[in-house]
Structures are given as C-alpha cells and as structure tokens.
Scaffold this active site. Structure first.
Site, short mmCIF file in Angstrom:
data_model
loop_
_atom_site.label_atom_id
_atom_site.label_comp_id
_atom_site.label_asym_id
_atom_site.label_seq_id
_atom_site.Cartn_x
_atom_site.Cartn_y
_atom_site.Cartn_z
N HIS A 134 0.83 -1.20 0.00
CA HIS A 134 0.00 0.00 0.00
C HIS A 134 0.86 1.25 0.00
O HIS A 134 1.89 1.32 0.69
CB HIS A 134 -0.92 0.00 1.22
CG HIS A 134 -2.02 -1.00 1.15
ND1 HIS A 134 -3.24 -0.77 0.52
CD2 HIS A 134 -2.09 -2.27 1.61
CE1 HIS A 134 -4.00 -1.83 0.60
NE2 HIS A 134 -3.33 -2.77 1.26
N ARG B 7 18.01 -12.51 6.68
CA ARG B 7 19.37 -12.12 6.31
C ARG B 7 20.16 -13.36 5.92
O ARG B 7 19.81 -14.48 6.30
CB ARG B 7 20.06 -11.40 7.49
CG ARG B 7 19.35 -10.12 7.90
CD ARG B 7 20.12 -9.39 8.99
NE ARG B 7 19.43 -8.19 9.42
CZ ARG B 7 19.47 -7.02 8.81
NH1 ARG B 7 20.20 -6.91 7.70
NH2 ARG B 7 18.82 -5.99 9.28
#
Length: 235
Positions: A157, A224
């Site tokens: 959004h 990560r």
C-alpha cells in the site's frame, strides 16, 4: 508394490517409490480415495481452460473462475483448497504439482483492480495452509518445496501522504519471483517485490523483504544471509 510404482512413474514421478511397509488394505484405502479425487477432477476438467492430464481434486474445494486455469499433467488439489483465478493473465499450473489441504490462492481481492497472474512450474509441492496472494504477477519455478503455512504477498500500500487515508492512496505491485529448486520453510512470509534466486533455502519463520541471491540460505525477521550453499563460510 512394483505395479504401483510403475503407475506412479508413468504419471511423471520418476524418482518416487511407495513405502514397502504399506499393506494391501492401506493401498485399497488410498486407491479408493484417489478414485474419488479423479472423479471430482473429471468434473472440474469440464470447466478449466485446459488440462493436460490427470487431475485429482479433494473434498469441499472452492474453485472460482475455473475458465482462467490451465493445468499440466498430474495435478493434485487437496481438501478444502480455495482458488480464485480471476486475474488478467490467468493461472498456469505445470506438471506434477500438489496443492495441499486448506491452501488459498487469491488472484483478485476487489474487482476494481484485477490481479495480474500466477504461473507455477513443474514438480512443485505446496503444503497445507499456504496463502498465495496474486495481485502483482507471481512466478513460481520448478522443483519448489513450500512447507506448511507459507505466505506470499505481491502487493503493498502507498502510505506517503499524511493528508489522505491510507486506504485511499492506492497500491504498489512489483510481483514476486521464485526461481527453480527453492525450499521455503514453514511459516515464512515472502513480500512484494522479492526475487528468490535458484537453489536457495528460506529458514522457518522468516520474513523475506529483499531479493535473495542464488544458492543462499537466509533466515530471520527480516531475513538475512546465513551462508551460501556454494561454500561453508558463515556470514
């Protein structure tokens, strides 16, 4: 068992063998279940755009806009799977694909803005309770493993303006690409705009919000790099 293994291999599962511990009664129960799934699949094949082979469909499935679905050979749709295929490019599912119980594939949330499309390659297993949101284009390669409760989101959004309500600011759709030979661990989330490179592993519970290089093992919130599969060096 040899006959069963031959049938399975003819259906496209070349390296698949049933467990020798299965009894004749077990096999009869499984065969009856598969027969019922084939019958439901035969009925669904009357409505899909194209189907290239056997289709197995579980109980209480909800398939909307089936005319936009193209299926390859030997596709299994488990119990209570929901597929809303209403989108611009349709839904393309390859050969030897399994979509297990309670998984939801949702191509369009609101009809003012249709989703783009979904493509799934060959030899893909999508486990129970997965959610694939197809707003931007979603491309899933071949030889992919989805563990249970994996979610993919292909829309975000706009929130830049403080003067407008967020619900009025529209959306961004970059899409999601998952290349071949990827394993996504249970309860992982893949967000819009992400490409997961070939041969990568996503650890359980990860939130992937950036691209993953090929042959990587990633994990965490946000995900990560843990290490590359091409070496043994921790990072």
């Amino acid at each position: 068992m040899q006959i069963v293994n031959k049938i399975i291999r003819k259906l496209g599962r070349q390296n698949y063998s049933v467990d020798p511990g299965l009894t004749r009664k077990d096999m009869l129960i499984i065969a009856f279940e598969k027969f019922c799934q084939m019958f439901r699949g035969f009925l669904l094949k009357l409505f899909v755009k194209k189907s290239g082979g056997l289709l197995f469909v579980g109980k209480r499935c909800r398939i909307k806009h089936a005319h936009k679905i193209t299926l390859g050979r030997t596709v299994m749709i488990g119990d209570q799977v929901e597929i809303n295929a209403l989108c611009k490019e349709g839904v393309i599912i390859g050969n030897n694909v399994s979509i297990h119980r309670n998984t939801i594939i949702d191509c369009t949330g609101v009809i003012r803005e249709l989703g783009e499309g979904l493509e799934i390659g060959n030899n893909v297993g999508i486990a129970q309770n997965c959610f694939i949101q197809v707003r931007g284009r979603v491309k899933i390669g071949s030889n992919i493993m989805f563990a249970p409760n994996v979610s993919i989101f292909s829309e975000n959004h706009n929130t830049a303006s403080l003067e407008k309500l967020m619900i009025e600011q529209g959306t961004i759709r970059k899409g999601v690409t998952i290349e071949d030979d990827v394993w996504i661990g249970t309860r992982s989330v893949v967000l819009d705009g992400v490409t997961i490179g070939r041969g990568s592993i996503i650890a359980a519970g990860s939130i992937v919000n950036r691209d993953v290089a090929p042959w990587s093992i990633v994990g965490g919130v946000p995900a990560r790099l843990i290490r590359s599969r091409t070496d043994n060096t921790s990072r």
